[in-house]
Design an enzyme around this catalytic site. Structure first.
Site, short mmCIF file in Angstrom:
data_model
loop_
_atom_site.label_atom_id
_atom_site.label_comp_id
_atom_site.label_asym_id
_atom_site.label_seq_id
_atom_site.Cartn_x
_atom_site.Cartn_y
_atom_site.Cartn_z
N ARG A 1 0.83 -1.20 0.00
CA ARG A 1 0.00 0.00 0.00
C ARG A 1 0.87 1.26 0.00
O ARG A 1 2.03 1.24 0.39
CB ARG A 1 -0.91 0.02 1.23
CG ARG A 1 -2.00 -1.03 1.22
CD ARG A 1 -2.85 -0.94 2.49
NE ARG A 1 -2.09 -1.25 3.70
CZ ARG A 1 -1.62 -0.37 4.55
NH1 ARG A 1 -1.82 0.92 4.35
NH2 ARG A 1 -0.94 -0.76 5.61
N LYS B 1 -8.84 -2.20 0.43
CA LYS B 1 -8.71 -1.30 1.57
C LYS B 1 -9.51 -0.01 1.37
O LYS B 1 -9.94 0.63 2.34
CB LYS B 1 -7.24 -0.96 1.82
CG LYS B 1 -6.44 -2.14 2.36
CD LYS B 1 -7.03 -2.70 3.66
CE LYS B 1 -6.16 -3.80 4.24
NZ LYS B 1 -6.79 -4.47 5.42
N HIS C 1 -10.76 -4.08 11.99
CA HIS C 1 -9.68 -4.67 11.21
C HIS C 1 -9.27 -5.95 11.93
O HIS C 1 -8.37 -5.97 12.76
CB HIS C 1 -8.50 -3.70 11.12
CG HIS C 1 -7.41 -4.16 10.20
ND1 HIS C 1 -6.09 -3.83 10.40
CD2 HIS C 1 -7.45 -4.93 9.08
CE1 HIS C 1 -5.36 -4.37 9.44
NE2 HIS C 1 -6.15 -5.03 8.62
N SER D 1 -1.34 -6.12 9.42
CA SER D 1 -0.75 -7.10 8.51
C SER D 1 0.54 -7.64 9.10
O SER D 1 1.38 -6.88 9.61
CB SER D 1 -0.47 -6.44 7.16
OG SER D 1 0.16 -7.34 6.29
N LYS E 1 -3.32 -12.54 11.68
CA LYS E 1 -4.78 -12.59 11.60
C LYS E 1 -5.26 -13.74 10.72
O LYS E 1 -6.15 -14.49 11.09
CB LYS E 1 -5.35 -11.27 11.05
CG LYS E 1 -5.23 -10.08 11.94
CD LYS E 1 -6.09 -8.92 11.48
CE LYS E 1 -6.08 -8.66 10.01
NZ LYS E 1 -4.74 -8.33 9.46
N THR E 2 -4.67 -13.84 9.52
CA THR E 2 -5.09 -14.88 8.59
C THR E 2 -4.69 -16.26 9.08
O THR E 2 -5.50 -17.19 9.11
CB THR E 2 -4.49 -14.61 7.19
OG1 THR E 2 -4.96 -13.35 6.71
CG2 THR E 2 -4.89 -15.69 6.22
N ASP F 1 -9.93 -10.70 7.62
CA ASP F 1 -9.34 -9.35 7.68
C ASP F 1 -10.28 -8.23 8.13
O ASP F 1 -9.84 -7.34 8.84
CB ASP F 1 -8.78 -9.00 6.30
CG ASP F 1 -7.80 -7.84 6.34
OD1 ASP F 1 -7.02 -7.77 7.30
OD2 ASP F 1 -7.80 -7.02 5.41
N ARG G 1 1.68 -12.35 -1.83
CA ARG G 1 0.36 -12.74 -1.32
C ARG G 1 -0.40 -13.60 -2.31
O ARG G 1 -0.08 -13.65 -3.50
CB ARG G 1 -0.48 -11.51 -1.00
CG ARG G 1 0.01 -10.71 0.21
CD ARG G 1 -0.86 -9.50 0.44
NE ARG G 1 -0.45 -8.73 1.59
CZ ARG G 1 -0.97 -8.85 2.80
NH1 ARG G 1 -1.94 -9.72 3.02
NH2 ARG G 1 -0.55 -8.10 3.80
#
Length: 535
Positions: A60, A200, A219, A239, A243-244, A258, A324
């Site tokens: 990003r 996003k 988030h 990130s 989380k994933t 997410d 990713r």
């Protein structure tokens, strides 16, 4: 030329977008891949995965993100965190982008943001790249064919990587720009092929809209016990914090990885897919996610692969650490069919502590939970943003400051209210370093993290003995079956105890200094939970 299914009363021409080449509406995965291959956008990989490079931008670009400053949002946007853009500059940017787009082919996906029909957002995504259409088709939620016939977008995103902004003319910082106009219900993205900007942008929209309805926008990832949505857990974190990985527990049902909302009815996923980091991904440690890298239509971003065998190199980060894969939720065998859950019984806040002084898990009081939520301490990990090449300790309020248009206290008070209403138990989980800071210590063993989380979620952790941490005030388990007790005491893992004491004192000071900005806005019980004397 128009290709595909679309509401005949709501084509791009009706939005003032004219003079394009072919416009492909709502193509399904095989057709999008065909177009992407014809345009040379990437390569077909094993199992029909689509392999792409995003060029210069492999993460990003938060410094290039702007909100158009109009009277309707003047008093509700957190301007210290969101760069303003003048409406006239946005209009020039919009006009110049539309002129640039003429004669070129574009791909339109009409999609939903949000699994709860009562609160979802109807979004049209207009992309120059066919594989961006494939990506966002995975990451948002797809209407039925009948719903497409009547689809009218509430917001539109136009993504044009080949357009370069002019800072002097368009009121931005560089040739790259992400500009949100809440009045015109329009988002413009230029000069970046990183697909994460698309999803996003929708998250930022929902983060502004939903709190106005009393819905907590989070988030976080989420899962629930198999067959029991009352046993829902949410995992906050930036990130790279897990989380994933941690929500994709084969013994539980995955709601999403997410972005979620927490309404009066419970939890709902914003998305229809997952966007998982693949660096060092292994078949043994994360078999479900690994398997998606060889499934049809999965988008593989910025991974090195053998040109003959098409084998992916999960260890080669020469393009970026932020490589990713993007895939639909139903590629995970234990994913929820509805993407809905109950009220969270456990709220987990994930942090990646590069200082190596936080324990692997700690139990928080509701006041401490709000404190750590507003603090949002973690370490930015390589690749998630342009220019980040090693972990950088940082405070990202609400575990997602780049996506928060409103002031942090808005989200903090909503979380505080939800916890009070439901009696959720809150945990702080460190997936960062142990035995020393970054460069000296090592990453927290994922096996230990999983064991501790399992104990927290099944209720057995509540039955062990806890000690009060002398530095942070939260409760830390003394012994947990299956976990090395030394790991539970961060100081014991350091060879140099004096260095640990100095490091923890430094971090406490950072917490105190950072939190001073929120003290005027918080309740007395949260002030009492402040560490380091910031109150």
């Amino acid at each position: 030329m128009i290709i595909g299914r679309v509401n005949p009363a709501n084509r791009l021409e009706d939005q003032g977008i004219t003079g394009l080449g072919r416009v492909c509406y709502n193509l399904i995965e095989p057709a999008l891949i065909e177009h992407a291959l014809q345009h040379g956008e990437g390569n077909l990989g094993k199992g029909g995965a689509f392999l792409v490079s995003t060029g210069k931008h492999t993460g990003r670009s938060p410094k290039d993100k702007f909100v158009v400053r109009t009277p309707s949002v003047e008093n509700t946007i957190w301007w210290e965190n969101n760069k303003p853009m003048d409406p006239s500059a946005f209009d020039r940017l919009h006009a110049d982008m539309l002129e640039h787009m003429k004669g070129r082919d574009y791909f339109v996906q009409d999609l939903f943001g949000g699994a709860d029909p009562e609160h979802r957002l109807d979004v049209r995504v207009v992309t120059e790249l066919a594989w961006h259409g494939l990506f966002i088709r995975h990451l948002l939620r797809r209407p039925t064919r009948d719903e497409l016939n009547d689809f009218i977008p509430e917001f539109t995103i136009i993504n044009c990587p080949s357009f370069k902004a002019n800072p002097a003319l368009h009121g931005c910082r560089s040739e790259t720009v992400i500009a949100l106009n809440f009045d015109k219900k329009l988002i413009l993205i230029a000069n970046t092929a990183y697909a994460g900007e698309n999803k996003k942008a929708v998250f930022t929209l929902l983060n502004y809209i939903l709190p106005g309805k009393g819905i907590m926008a989070m988030h976080c990832s989420a899962n629930h016990a198999i067959g029991n949505t009352d046993e829902t857990a949410v995992f906050f974190g930036l990130s790279g914090t897990g989380k994933t990985t941690l929500s994709a527990d084969p013994s539980r049902t995955l709601i999403g990885d997410d972005e979620h909302g927490w309404s009066d009815k419970g939890t709902f996923n914003f998305e229809g897919g997952c966007y998982a980091k693949t660096i060092n991904l292994s078949r043994e440690a994360e078999p479900e996610i690994y398997a998606t890298t060889e499934k049809f239509g999965t988008v593989i971003e910025n991974m090195i692969f053998d040109p003959e065998t098409l084998d992916l190199d999960f260890a080669d980060n020469s393009l970026t650490d932020n490589m990713r894969c993007a895939y639909p939720l139903d590629y995970i065998s234990n994913a929820s069919a509805t993407s809905l859950g109950g009220h969270p019984k456990n709220v987990i806040m994930l942090t990646c502590d590069a200082y190596g002084v936080l324990p692997p898990i700690a139990r928080l009081t509701p006041a401490q939970a709000m404190y750590h939520f507003l603090s949002g301490f973690t370490s930015k990990t390589p690749g998630t943003e342009v220019g980040v090449v090693e972990p950088i300790p940082t405070f990202s309020t609400c575990f997602g400051a780049p996506f928060m248009p409103r002031r942090p206290e808005v989200y903090g008070k909503l979380l505080q209210q939800k916890i009070a209403q439901t009696g959720a138990t809150c945990w702080l989980v460190n997936t960062g370093w142990t035995g020393g800071a970054f460069g000296v210590g090592k990453r927290m063993p994922i096996r230990a993290t999983r064991a501790l989380l399992t104990a927290a979620l099944d209720g057995s952790l509540a039955k062990v003995t806890f000690r009060k941490d002398p530095n942070f005030g939260f409760e830390v388990p003394v012994e947990v079956p299956g976990v090395d007790s030394t790991l539970l005491d961060p100081r014991a893992t350091w060879a140099d105890k004096a260095a640990f004491d100095a490091q923890v004192k430094k971090l406490v000071g950072m917490f105190s200094e950072n939190f001073a900005q929120y003290v005027p806005y918080i309740d007395a019980d949260v002030k009492a939970a402040v560490i380091g004397g910031a109150a």
